[in-house]
Scaffold this motif. Structure first.
Motif, PDB file in Angstrom:
ATOM      1  N   HIS A 277       1.093  -1.061  -0.159  1.00  0.00           N
ATOM      2  CA  HIS A 277       0.259   0.105  -0.400  1.00  0.00           C
ATOM      3  C   HIS A 277       0.852   1.336  -0.199  1.00  0.00           C
ATOM      4  O   HIS A 277       0.861   2.264  -0.541  1.00  0.00           O
ATOM      5  CB  HIS A 277      -1.243  -0.046   1.189  1.00  0.00           C
ATOM      6  N   VAL A 280       3.062   1.947  -3.470  1.00  0.00           N
ATOM      7  CA  VAL A 280       2.320   2.000  -5.050  1.00  0.00           C
ATOM      8  C   VAL A 280       1.423   3.945  -4.585  1.00  0.00           C
ATOM      9  O   VAL A 280       2.209   4.423  -5.422  1.00  0.00           O
ATOM     10  CB  VAL A 280       1.168   1.934  -5.056  1.00  0.00           C
ATOM     11  N   TYR A 304      -5.679   5.964  -2.479  1.00  0.00           N
ATOM     12  CA  TYR A 304      -5.281   5.475  -3.414  1.00  0.00           C
ATOM     13  C   TYR A 304      -6.093   4.989  -4.691  1.00  0.00           C
ATOM     14  O   TYR A 304      -5.401   6.082  -5.452  1.00  0.00           O
ATOM     15  CB  TYR A 304      -4.278   4.708  -3.228  1.00  0.00           C
ATOM     16  N   ASP A 385      -3.417  -8.042  -3.434  1.00  0.00           N
ATOM     17  CA  ASP A 385      -3.573  -7.058  -3.064  1.00  0.00           C
ATOM     18  C   ASP A 385      -2.177  -6.395  -4.578  1.00  0.00           C
ATOM     19  O   ASP A 385      -2.499  -5.044  -4.853  1.00  0.00           O
ATOM     20  CB  ASP A 385      -2.837  -6.873  -1.913  1.00  0.00           C
ATOM     21  N   LYS A 389      -4.144  -3.069  -6.803  1.00  0.00           N
ATOM     22  CA  LYS A 389      -4.006  -1.674  -6.591  1.00  0.00           C
ATOM     23  C   LYS A 389      -3.281  -1.725  -8.372  1.00  0.00           C
ATOM     24  O   LYS A 389      -3.629  -0.377  -8.465  1.00  0.00           O
ATOM     25  CB  LYS A 389      -2.407  -2.250  -5.633  1.00  0.00           C
ATOM     26  N   THR A 392      -6.620  -0.566  -9.936  1.00  0.00           N
ATOM     27  CA  THR A 392      -7.035   0.248  -9.793  1.00  0.00           C
ATOM     28  C   THR A 392      -6.317   1.868 -10.178  1.00  0.00           C
ATOM     29  O   THR A 392      -6.962   2.631 -10.685  1.00  0.00           O
ATOM     30  CB  THR A 392      -6.939   0.623  -7.914  1.00  0.00           C
ATOM     31  N   TYR A 393      -5.571   1.731 -10.462  1.00  0.00           N
ATOM     32  CA  TYR A 393      -4.249   2.428 -11.383  1.00  0.00           C
ATOM     33  C   TYR A 393      -4.628   2.315 -12.785  1.00  0.00           C
ATOM     34  O   TYR A 393      -5.387   3.366 -13.245  1.00  0.00           O
ATOM     35  CB  TYR A 393      -3.214   1.841 -11.389  1.00  0.00           C
TER      36      TYR A 393
END
Length: 936
Positions: A277, A280, A304, A385, A389, A392-393
């Motif tokens: 977390h 990133v 984020y 995980d 991430k 999401t990006y």
């Protein structure tokens, strides 16, 4: 110790105690014997005993006589007294008998106890002797030593006590200074040594806990130990980003000393989750703040997910690369952590097998099993995980805004990340695949639609001139197909990414130039001796007024910024001005700028498919549309002629017609303008279609001087055949990536579309063959021949010479065309075959126009037709049919439907009067009409 002090009594004392109750007059032995010998009733005796008053069983000081006297009434009655006396005697006798029974019952135990008492008395006498001797020797020793000797011994004892005290004080002093050494060891990251020292100090402190100063020190050591655990946890967290084997070994040894290896593993997984977390977030935050150009702290407060939406398009790819690089470091650290545990587990197992502490071994095995399961479970958790991430990006920016090469680069990064995930934990990266697949399909649909419109523009501006490539040209020489060469080259030692980059490096490092900057050496040499001559030729060409504007500039896609093809239109046009291009070499491929553009597009499509295999079916479907549209355009430009189908020669096979119909229905938009009343579904379907292309006005197909555009037809048709050959070459690669459930589509595409490309040669070249020779003049010459001669002729007719001259002229014109464009042998064969077939049909048509013909005339026809050429049987069969009888001719007419109705009717009419009567004529004409009726 005396017997009295122990509460024991001697036998003599015991007997004296019996004398105290002599007043009770205990019976003697004789009386005991008499009492026992008397008949008795146990129940009656027990009742007598029970009737005795309770007071008789009280203390020894009880006076029986006094008690009885006090009970006497004031007036005495002799009879009552005697009766009461007799009762007391009976009670006494019952008690005496009971006592006698009990004494006799306990006699053996009494004797045994008496013996033990006697033995104890003897032992006490011996002890008394020993004590007497000891006192005597002590008196002797006291008299033998002086007061000075005793003082010396006292001083020595005091010295020993002081030495012990000094040692204790030194230990206490060392303990007081331990905190300084512990701080030094923590700075040196010697955690095992610090913990070992702290535990030893605690053990020592417990030894000297009777000192008041130690109690405070013990509390301080406990605080220090807790501080060490906190620093140890911080040290453990550093492992997540940069694994150091020596550092991790110290940390694990420290936790083992604390007996908290399982706790350490739990903490380690929490740190890895937190590291993902934090990593990133910091990477994305750095790029967002850098692009924002200020130090506003509002970005640090964002989630984020929201932060990813602020990444600019220019920094998107570098940020994604750095994001994956950072996540790679985390996963690599976890991978190396597992390696460390596997290695040390093996070492511990080997050392445990040599030891004998079974309890310690069982505990170690339990910890080792727990750690192994925890690490294995953590693989999937960490990869999930990472996927979330990155997903999401990716969702934070619309990928459709990127150019194709940038989009491919994004896919390449994600593909490499999914490869890392598969090697990391064996996962198929479902989260990333689903996310990137949706965006890729949407992006690719828009990109493909633009490419189709671009292809239509190129086709409509294509002049169908040769693109001068080398004779050894291969699509693998193009930039777009470099990835195939890399995939074909076998690796010497196949290693996973973790093995390859374990000691250093990163699979997500962006190269200085991630695009291939090597020059393509595919164009043929132009023959100029110097750059100045070539420059002047360019200048001469730039001044040409007949060059369309669309080809004077590079077409740049407004959406993607791509230049779809490295334009060689100038070089193509220069071929009109010079003759020193090496274009007619035997093996030089025939292709155009548009063909090269389509091939490049196919390469780009395959790049995307190779990077992201889950969208392979969509990509191959779009690739098939590129080929479909190119094939349909070639047919529309050069092969569509309604008169061809009426010939009945089968120039277009049913498979080719089916393919063209399918392409027209599924891909071609035949409507000129949109119908406002059309349904939404129809409008959506039209978006998936492309308008039919139109041939450029610069291409002239109606001039006999150019054999009706034969050069352009050859270039167009053979470029299609070349394109089909490239698709055939790529089939194994496409088949390897196509999902199994979709492979029937690929097989159908190759069997029904790609394989039909060469079949377009027949209808396209038939048009040239049909116009290149003057068949009408030949019919006129045949009409002037007299066929009802009476004598067999030895010389053929003049129309034969005229036909041969037409062939010679056609051959010369073919040679002229071949100076511009190489005419492959299959093309030459088809052209000559078409010409001969048309000539044969012209001959038959001429024979069918004959009104009168004798047997000698039929012989003359056979004399005219003596060349071993294709379709020879077509003419000879028609000539020989003249000699058939009525029944044979009717059967012949039904079997030979390749002849036209006119030709068959004329054959019957000519035979009338020779060997067929009018009735037979009507019958045969009716048979011809039956054959012709379905054709109407």
């Amino acid at each position: 110790m005396t017997q009295n002090s122990l509460g024991l009594k001697s036998p003599q004392e015991s007997l004296s105690d019996l004398g105290a109750i002599e007043s009770l007059r205990v019976p003697g032995k004789e009386e005991f014997r008499e009492l026992r010998e008397q008949p008795s009733d146990p129940q009656a005796e027990q009742e007598l005993i029970n009737s005795i008053e309770q007071v008789y069983f009280s203390a020894d000081s009880f006076d029986v006589v006094k008690y009885e006297l006090e009970k006497l009434p004031s007036v005495l009655n002799l009879q009552e007294l005697e009766a009461y006396r007799d009762k007391l005697k009976q009670q006494q006798a019952a008690v005496s008998k009971k006592v006698a029974d009990l004494i006799l019952e306990k006699q053996p135990a009494y004797v045994k106890e008496l013996e033990r008492v006697t033995s104890l008395q003897t032992g006490l006498q011996l002890a008394a002797v020993i004590c007497t001797n000891g006192r005597r020797h002590l008196n002797i020793a006291k008299e033998g030593f002086t007061q000075a000797s005793l003082g010396l011994l006292a001083n020595q004892r005091k010295r020993q006590l002081l030495i012990g005290l000094l040692k204790s004080l030194r230990t206490i002093k060392t303990l007081q200074r331990t905190d300084v050494r512990l701080s030094e060891m923590l700075e040196e990251e010697d955690y095992p040594g610090a913990i070992q020292l702290c535990l030893e100090c605690q053990k020592a402190a417990s030894t000297f806990k009777h000192y008041s100063c130690i109690s405070e020190l013990n509390s301080k050591l406990q605080d220090t130990l807790e501080q060490i655990e906190e620093q140890l946890d911080v040290a453990l967290s550093k492992i997540c980003k940069n694994f150091d084997i020596n550092h991790y070994t110290k940390v694990q040894q420290a936790y083992r000393l604390l007996g908290k290896t399982q706790t350490a593993m739990d903490q380690l997984h929490m740190h890895f989750t937190q590291a993902i977390h934090n990593t990133v977030f910091q990477v994305v935050l750095g790029y967002v703040e850098l692009c924002a150009g200020n130090t506003d702290t509002k970005f640090q407060k964002l989630q984020y997910k929201d932060l990813c939406t602020h990444v600019t398009p220019d920094s998107y790819i570098p940020c994604l690369a750095d994001l994956c690089k950072a996540l790679w470091e985390v996963m690599l650290s976890y991978y190396r952590t597992m390696e460390w545990h596997e290695k040390h587990d093996n070492e511990d197992t080997a050392s445990a097998s040599e030891g004998s502490n079974m309890i310690g071994t069982e505990e170690t095995n339990f910890d080792r099993g727990y750690i192994k399961k925890k690490l294995e479970h953590g693989l999937t958790r960490i990869w999930q995980d990472v996927q979330l991430k990155v997903k999401t990006y990716l969702l934070g920016t619309d990928l459709s805004i990127f150019k194709y090469d940038d989009f491919i680069f994004v896919l390449d990064i994600i593909s490499r990340l999914m490869q890392v995930g598969e090697e990391f934990c064996g996962s198929k990266s479902e989260v990333l695949q689903e996310s990137i697949r949706k965006q890729s399909v949407n992006y690719f649909k828009n990109y493909h639609r633009t490419r189709l419109d671009e292809l239509r523009m190129f086709l409509e501006n294509e002049t169908w001139e040769l693109c001068p490539v080398k004779s050894n040209f291969s699509i693998l020489q193009l930039h777009e197909f470099k990835f195939m060469e890399q995939s074909r080259s076998p690796s010497v030692s196949p290693m996973t990414l973790f093995e390859q980059y374990c000691s250093g490096g990163n699979p997500f490092e962006i190269q200085a130039n991630h695009k291939d900057e090597e020059t393509e050496d595919v164009l043929a040499s132009n023959g100029y001796e110097s750059d100045e001559q070539e420059k002047s030729a360019y200048q001469e060409y730039d001044s040409d007024s007949d060059v369309p504007e669309e080809l004077k500039r590079d077409y740049v896609d407004e959406q993607t910024g791509d230049v779809p093809v490295k334009s060689v239109s100038r070089e193509t046009l220069k071929s009109r001005k010079k003759s020193d291009y090496s274009l007619n070499k035997v093996n030089a491929p025939i292709l155009t700028n548009t063909t090269l553009n389509v091939i490049r597009l196919v390469g780009k499509y395959m790049q995307m498919m190779n990077i992201l295999k889950p969208i392979a079916f969509d990509v191959i479907h779009f690739m098939s549309q590129l080929f479909d549209y190119y094939l349909y355009a070639i047919y529309t430009f050069f092969g569509r002629n309604d008169s061809l189908e009426s010939t009945g020669l089968g120039l277009s096979s049913s498979r080719l017609r089916t393919t063209l119909n399918r392409i027209q229905e599924s891909l071609i938009d035949l409507e000129v303008s949109a119908d406002p009343t059309a349904t939404l579904t129809a409008a959506e379907e039209r978006k998936e279609k492309v308008p039919s292309p139109h041939l450029s006005q610069l291409v002239v197909l109606t001039s006999g001087d150019t054999l009706y555009g034969l050069a352009e037809r050859v270039v167009a048709t053979e470029s299609l055949v070349f394109l089909a050959e490239q698709f055939e070459f790529l089939q194994p690669h496409l088949d390897a990536v196509m999902p199994a459930v979709k492979k029937p589509f690929l097989q159908q595409f190759y069997s029904q579309t790609v394989s039909t490309a060469s079949e377009l040669r027949k209808p396209i070249y038939w048009i040239v063959a049909g116009k290149a020779l003057d068949y009408e003049q030949m019919l006129l010459l045949m009409a002037n021949v007299k066929w009802d001669v009476k004598e067999i002729m030895s010389q053929h007719n003049i129309y034969v010479d005229a036909l041969l001259k037409e062939f010679e002229q056609f051959n010369r014109r073919l040679n002229e065309v071949s100076k511009r464009v190489r005419i492959p042998l299959p093309v030459s064969n088809i052209l000559w075959e078409h010409c001969i077939r048309l000539a044969n049909r012209t001959i038959v048509e001429g024979y069918a126009n004959v009104k009168k013909c004798s047997n000698e005339g039929r012989a003359l026809m056979q004399l005219d037709f003596q060349q071993p050429i294709p379709d020879k049987e077509f003419v000879e069969t028609y000539i020989k049919a003249y000699y058939l009888t009525e029944n044979d001719m009717e059967r012949w007419i039904k079997e030979h439907r390749e002849y036209s109705t006119k030709q068959l009717t004329n054959l019957v009419n000519v035979c009338l009067g020779s060997h067929i009567n009018k009735k037979a004529r009507q019958k045969l004409l009716a048979a011809i009409d039956d054959i012709d009726r379905p054709k109407r």
